[in-house]
Design a protein around this motif. Structure first.
Motif, PDB file in Angstrom:
ATOM      1  N   GLY A   9       0.831  -1.208   0.000  1.00  0.00           N
ATOM      2  CA  GLY A   9       0.000   0.000   0.000  1.00  0.00           C
ATOM      3  C   GLY A   9       0.868   1.261   0.000  1.00  0.00           C
ATOM      4  O   GLY A   9       1.919   1.298  -0.633  1.00  0.00           O
ATOM      5  N   THR A  10       0.425   2.256   0.765  1.00  0.00           N
ATOM      6  CA  THR A  10      -0.716   2.294   1.656  1.00  0.00           C
ATOM      7  C   THR A  10      -2.022   2.483   0.871  1.00  0.00           C
ATOM      8  O   THR A  10      -1.991   2.600  -0.358  1.00  0.00           O
ATOM      9  CB  THR A  10      -0.556   3.474   2.651  1.00  0.00           C
ATOM     10  N   PRO A  11      -3.186   2.529   1.592  1.00  0.00           N
ATOM     11  CA  PRO A  11      -4.457   2.739   0.898  1.00  0.00           C
ATOM     12  C   PRO A  11      -4.454   4.027   0.079  1.00  0.00           C
ATOM     13  O   PRO A  11      -3.816   5.008   0.437  1.00  0.00           O
ATOM     14  CB  PRO A  11      -5.475   2.823   2.056  1.00  0.00           C
ATOM     15  N   LYS A  12      -5.184   3.987  -1.052  1.00  0.00           N
ATOM     16  CA  LYS A  12      -5.377   5.150  -1.916  1.00  0.00           C
ATOM     17  C   LYS A  12      -4.074   5.732  -2.448  1.00  0.00           C
ATOM     18  O   LYS A  12      -3.901   6.938  -2.555  1.00  0.00           O
ATOM     19  CB  LYS A  12      -6.174   6.241  -1.187  1.00  0.00           C
ATOM     20  N   GLU A  89      -2.684  -3.953  -0.376  1.00  0.00           N
ATOM     21  CA  GLU A  89      -2.635  -2.681   0.344  1.00  0.00           C
ATOM     22  C   GLU A  89      -3.091  -2.763   1.790  1.00  0.00           C
ATOM     23  O   GLU A  89      -2.741  -1.898   2.607  1.00  0.00           O
ATOM     24  CB  GLU A  89      -3.466  -1.613  -0.386  1.00  0.00           C
ATOM     25  N   ALA A  90      -3.867  -3.796   2.131  1.00  0.00           N
ATOM     26  CA  ALA A  90      -4.336  -3.925   3.510  1.00  0.00           C
ATOM     27  C   ALA A  90      -3.215  -4.319   4.470  1.00  0.00           C
ATOM     28  O   ALA A  90      -3.368  -4.198   5.688  1.00  0.00           O
ATOM     29  CB  ALA A  90      -5.472  -4.948   3.591  1.00  0.00           C
TER      30      ALA A  90
END
Length: 383
Positions: A9-12, A89-90
């Protein structure tokens, strides 16, 4: 010894785009001795190219039926290729789990390979806005305002003190095995995240590589997002199973009527007021300076080199009415085009069905009914 690259990841931060790119160019990567591994297991409501998703079961392998099969496939890939890539990403957020990195280290020790972790880090204020966007447009179907989102600290699960997380990882795996990159288009190699990722793992971009022709999981423009937020307040919609229906047609409607139909609309405003933006930036300022110096190689300690002053988005009834008409007229066009595609498909299927029906009738005519009955009777006697 082979190298295992784990993208977490990270997220987004373009993870979906990276995964799609790696999947589309799997054969090209193999020519350079890189394997974007595939595993014989699918997860509900999880992108099919998140090939590292099975690692989330590392502390509870019995809950994943094919856990050992996934591990065996990973070992086979490491035996066949010099470089293997996993992406999920989690994994960044999984650091909250007790003894997580210790258990990860123990597991990786059974693979007999070198390990490199890759993480893209986005300016916290941008990430918070993007997550709010995701909450409203996607599965959360949230109807809360952005200020409520901030006041209730709905973003706290994101683990935004990057310096703390990186320091903990370094204790287990060594600073030299952690690659942190800024999620910043101005800083990506040649301005795109695909080439930037390949550069990180040491792969070379050739003319054979293909770039996805659509954005993966794009954010929604704020006018459209505000419309979607109002839609989310409808209790009947919240209970509906197709969570992405309105998000898809609203976004498609916006893109259809964009001034440049070849490029999806990109938001240039911010949901933050200047005061709240300063509060957020101050919370992470010291840690970001450490990350910028230690991982980005920036002696000045500047984390976000592309930071610009943006106009704060403030919805009003007149602008929402105007944007609503624009969005839904575009959505109507989108649905019309989708309907035309379905009509064409039905026509093709109907034509094929008629052809098959004619073939069946032809077989019936060429096979006398008495002979058919005789064969059936003979088969019954044998039974």
């Amino acid at each position: 010894m082979s190298t295992l690259y784990i993208h977490l990841g990270t997220p987004k931060t373009g993870s979906s785009a990276i995964q799609l790119y790696l999947a589309d160019n799997k054969e090209q990567l193999q020519k350079q001795n890189y394997c974007f591994a595939e595993f014989p297991v699918k997860f509900a409501e999880t992108g099919k190219y998140r090939n590292g998703h099975f690692l989330l079961y590392l502390q509870r392998p019995k809950e994943l039926k094919n856990w050992q099969l996934c591990v065996d496939e990973l070992k086979n890939a490491l035996d066949q290729y010099d470089n293997v890539i996993l992406t999920e990403e989690a994994l960044w957020g999984w650091q909250r789990k007790k003894n997580w990195w210790n258990d990860v280290k123990t597991f990786l020790g059974t693979l007999n390979c070198d390990v490199k972790f890759i993480v893209y880090l986005r300016a916290q204020e941008d990430l918070i806005e993007s997550i709010y966007n995701q909450w409203v447009k996607g599965f959360k179907k949230s109807s809360i305002t952005f200020d409520e989102f901030l006041d209730e600290h709905r973003y706290s699960y994101l683990m935004l003190h990057y310096d703390e997380q990186l320091k903990e990882m370094a204790q287990y795996f060594g600073r030299e095995n952690i690659i942190a990159r800024p999620y910043d288009f101005a800083q990506f190699k040649n301005g795109n995240i695909y080439e930037d990722f390949l550069d990180v793992i040491g792969a070379e971009v050739t003319d054979e590589f293909v770039v996805p022709n659509h954005a993966a999981n794009p954010s929604m423009p704020y006018d459209a997002l505000e419309i979607k937020r109002y839609i989310n307040s409808n209790a009947a919609y919240v209970k509906a199973k197709n969570v992405n229906f309105y998000s898809n047609i609203i976004r498609a409607g916006y893109d259809t009527l964009s001034s440049d139909s070849k490029k999806p609309f990109k938001e240039t405003r911010t949901l933050f007021t200047p005061e709240r933006l300063k509060e957020i930036q101050k919370d992470y300022e010291q840690g970001n300076e450490y990350v910028a110096r230690e991982y980005f190689g920036r002696e000045d300690g500047v984390f976000n080199t592309s930071q610009k002053t943006k106009e704060t988005f403030t919805p009003d009834s007149q602008s929402l009415l105007k944007e609503g008409i624009k969005v839904f007229s575009g959505a109507d066009l989108y649905l019309y085009e989708e309907n035309e595609k379905l009509k064409k498909t039905v026509k093709q299927l109907t034509k094929r069905l008629n052809e098959l029906e004619k073939e069946v009738n032809s077989v019936k005519k060429s096979f006398p009914i008495r002979a058919w009955r005789k064969v059936r009777g003979h088969n019954k006697e044998e039974e």
